[in-house]
Design a protein around this motif. Structure first.
Motif, mmCIF file in Angstrom:
data_model
loop_
_atom_site.group_PDB
_atom_site.id
_atom_site.type_symbol
_atom_site.label_atom_id
_atom_site.label_comp_id
_atom_site.label_asym_id
_atom_site.label_seq_id
_atom_site.Cartn_x
_atom_site.Cartn_y
_atom_site.Cartn_z
ATOM 1 N N UNK A 125 0.821 -1.213 0.000
ATOM 2 C CA UNK A 125 0.000 0.000 0.000
ATOM 3 C C UNK A 125 0.854 1.262 0.000
ATOM 4 N N UNK A 126 2.080 1.203 0.481
ATOM 5 C CA UNK A 126 2.920 2.399 0.557
ATOM 6 C C UNK A 126 3.290 2.931 -0.827
ATOM 7 N N UNK A 127 3.084 2.157 -1.869
ATOM 8 C CA UNK A 127 3.367 2.633 -3.230
ATOM 9 C C UNK A 127 2.205 3.432 -3.820
ATOM 10 N N UNK A 128 1.070 3.494 -3.120
ATOM 11 C CA UNK A 128 -0.101 4.189 -3.645
ATOM 12 C C UNK A 128 0.022 5.707 -3.452
ATOM 13 N N UNK A 129 -0.573 6.445 -4.396
ATOM 14 C CA UNK A 129 -0.688 7.907 -4.294
ATOM 15 C C UNK A 129 -2.150 8.213 -4.008
ATOM 16 N N UNK A 130 -2.427 8.740 -2.830
ATOM 17 C CA UNK A 130 -3.802 8.957 -2.405
ATOM 18 C C UNK A 130 -4.350 10.265 -2.963
ATOM 19 N N UNK A 131 -5.667 10.373 -2.955
ATOM 20 C CA UNK A 131 -6.357 11.558 -3.460
ATOM 21 C C UNK A 131 -5.896 12.805 -2.704
ATOM 22 N N UNK A 132 -5.580 13.855 -3.441
ATOM 23 C CA UNK A 132 -5.131 15.111 -2.842
ATOM 24 C C UNK A 132 -3.635 15.198 -2.637
ATOM 25 N N UNK A 133 -2.886 14.159 -3.076
ATOM 26 C CA UNK A 133 -1.424 14.160 -2.910
ATOM 27 C C UNK A 133 -0.755 13.849 -4.236
ATOM 28 N N UNK A 134 0.469 14.366 -4.375
ATOM 29 C CA UNK A 134 1.277 14.053 -5.550
ATOM 30 C C UNK A 134 2.364 13.031 -5.246
ATOM 31 N N UNK A 135 2.619 12.815 -3.960
ATOM 32 C CA UNK A 135 3.644 11.861 -3.547
ATOM 33 C C UNK A 135 2.994 10.568 -3.064
ATOM 34 N N UNK A 136 3.732 9.481 -3.178
ATOM 35 C CA UNK A 136 3.239 8.200 -2.657
ATOM 36 C C UNK A 136 3.325 8.205 -1.130
ATOM 37 N N UNK A 137 2.649 7.231 -0.531
ATOM 38 C CA UNK A 137 2.718 7.094 0.933
ATOM 39 C C UNK A 137 4.157 6.881 1.375
ATOM 40 N N UNK A 138 4.915 6.095 0.641
ATOM 41 C CA UNK A 138 6.303 5.819 0.999
ATOM 42 C C UNK A 138 7.145 7.095 0.964
ATOM 43 N N UNK A 139 6.922 7.916 -0.035
ATOM 44 C CA UNK A 139 7.685 9.174 -0.134
ATOM 45 C C UNK A 139 7.328 10.125 0.996
ATOM 46 N N UNK A 140 6.063 10.186 1.366
ATOM 47 C CA UNK A 140 5.664 11.070 2.458
ATOM 48 C C UNK A 140 6.107 10.529 3.813
#
Length: 472
Positions: free
Chosen positions: A234-249
């Motif tokens: 799931x950390x590879x996903x980019x959620x709504x309202x973000x440009x970065x993936x979960x892993x990057x954030x």
């Protein structure tokens, strides 16, 4: 060209039958705010009360429309929040899972970082104190660090009391966890799950996405390995309202995490108790056996998620798989062998030995010893079993097979053969040299011997099948 304005109502609609009763409806809805959510008024119930108690003559629909509008206006509003890196939230959720073919209600621990939306989840048979503690250990290891603070609800496993000044008195176990990892604990308002809405939403997300359809695994370990893999994916996903993936954030979260302690916290529930007359210790409604030498003594119990460890003073005396049933009995048969050696008459009815899965050669040895020596044979069999206090069952099993093959039926012979296997030397068990050792001579039954037995019984069969009784 400008479009003509549409119809606009100049004032609120007139409801001559309902307007005299709106104050009563509003009062009922205000009182419902402090009532149990399952005992609040429905629109139908409000209509019935207006009709029966206040003489309302209007219809149910107009009451239902008014209640719907007032309920909408009373809904709580929330301010969008921003979250600093390094702040976490934790909670438990529930979902069914099939483990080894049996359906369980799993209780899954979730830790979530609202800044990055990174999450970790691990499932347990129950949401106990030791599950809370073990969940923190595993979450900190997964994230490779300890958050600055964690937001909780007021679970009884964490909070012993809410003091008059609204501060929390932590439980002893949770105080130990916090002192070990040195993070700040924060709490939502009692009954207000929206105070930690991120992790509440994550619990629902995990249930819908990780546990539908109902998971099927052979063990809890396999189930939790799958959940951890899903969290990483799931950390590879980019959620709504973000440009970065979960892993990057999450990189910003990880920069402010504290280092892990060299040794994880001992995630267990601790209790002190006493061994009863049947050499049992009660923990969480279940009874666990200890060696009979510790009968009636004070002991300590450590309840882990999947194990129960019992000790006396500084010594560990018993370790059992954890049972989540009620009023269960968990025996280790070896604990009772010293007592059975003294009270050998109880051997055939000893409850701790029921269901003990031993190789069939053990039963053969038992039968031969008892047939040849009676009560003394039972005692020698218990002595053979007591070798399991020192040696592995595989070594003892092979020694018993050797003894049966050689016809050396006795405790001394079996012990000699066990020691020979341990010391890797050939056995020197010459039955001619050791005449005191019981020997079993098994031969093929001859026809002559069989006929002799029949004659002694006073009955001999003729070749044609007729029986002739011998003369007295």
């Amino acid at each position: 060209m400008t479009e003509p304005p549409g119809y606009q109502r100049s004032g609120p609609p007139k409801r001559p039958k309902l307007d005299p009763f709106t104050g009563i409806i509003d009062h009922i809805l205000d009182d419902d705010r402090t009532a149990h959510r399952k005992q609040r008024h429905t629109a139908k119930r409000i209509f019935e009360r207006l009709r029966d108690e206040h003489g309302f003559t209007g219809g149910q629909t107009i009451v239902k429309d008014y209640v719907r509008e007032q309920t909408r206006r009373r809904r709580e509003m929330f301010v969008p929040l921003s979250h600093e890196p390094g702040q976490a939230q934790a909670d438990f959720g529930e979902a069914d899972v099939i483990i080894a073919g049996v359906t369980h209600r799993s209780h899954f621990f979730v830790m979530d970082f609202p800044h990055s939306d990174a999450c970790f989840v691990v499932a347990y048979p129950a949401a106990t104190t030791e599950a809370w503690l073990d969940g923190h250990n595993k979450a900190f290891a997964f994230f490779n660090g300890v958050p600055e603070s964690i937001l909780y609800d007021n679970d009884k496993c964490l909070v012993a009391r809410i003091l008059p000044d609204r501060t929390r008195q932590r439980t002893g176990a949770f105080s130990g966890l916090q002192s070990h990892y040195l993070f700040k604990d924060r709490y939502g308002r009692p009954g207000k799950g929206n105070d930690k809405g991120n992790v509440e939403g994550m619990v629902g997300y995990i249930r819908r996405n990780f546990m539908v359809p109902i998971p099927r695994f052979e063990s809890w370990e396999a189930f939790n390995a799958d959940l951890e893999a899903r969290c990483l994916k799931r950390q590879d996903e980019v959620l709504r309202g973000h440009r970065e993936s979960i892993r990057e954030r999450f990189v910003r979260d990880s920069e402010v995490l504290s280092n892990l302690q060299p040794v994880p916290f001992d995630a267990c529930d601790r209790q002190a108790t006493r061994v009863n007359s049947q050499s049992l210790v009660r923990y969480q409604t279940n009874d666990y056996s200890v060696p009979v030498a510790y009968g009636h003594r004070e002991v300590w119990v450590r309840g882990y998620v999947h194990e129960v460890v019992i000790g006396c003073a500084s010594d560990e005396i018993a370790r059992h798989p954890r049972s989540y049933d009620k009023q269960d009995l968990i025996f280790n048969p070896i604990h009772y062998l010293p007592l059975l050696e003294k009270k050998v008459g109880a051997l055939d009815q000893a409850a701790p030995l029921v269901g003990w899965d031993l190789p069939e050669e053990f039963a053969t040895l038992h039968r031969l010893l008892e047939a040849r020596m009676g009560k003394s044979g039972k005692r020698e069999y218990v002595q053979v079993l007591r070798l399991l206090e020192t040696f592995d069952i595989e070594v003892l099993h092979n020694a018993i097979k050797d003894a049966l093959r050689m016809g050396a039926i006795g405790y001394d012979a079996v012990k000699h053969l066990v020691l020979c296997r341990i010391e890797r030397r050939p056995p020197r068990l010459d039955l001619n040299v050791y005449p005191f050792l019981p020997q079993a001579q098994v031969t093929t039954t001859s026809v002559t011997s069989y006929m002799s037995l029949l004659q002694k019984a006073g009955k001999v069969d003729r070749p044609n099948g007729d029986a002739v009784r011998s003369a007295p």
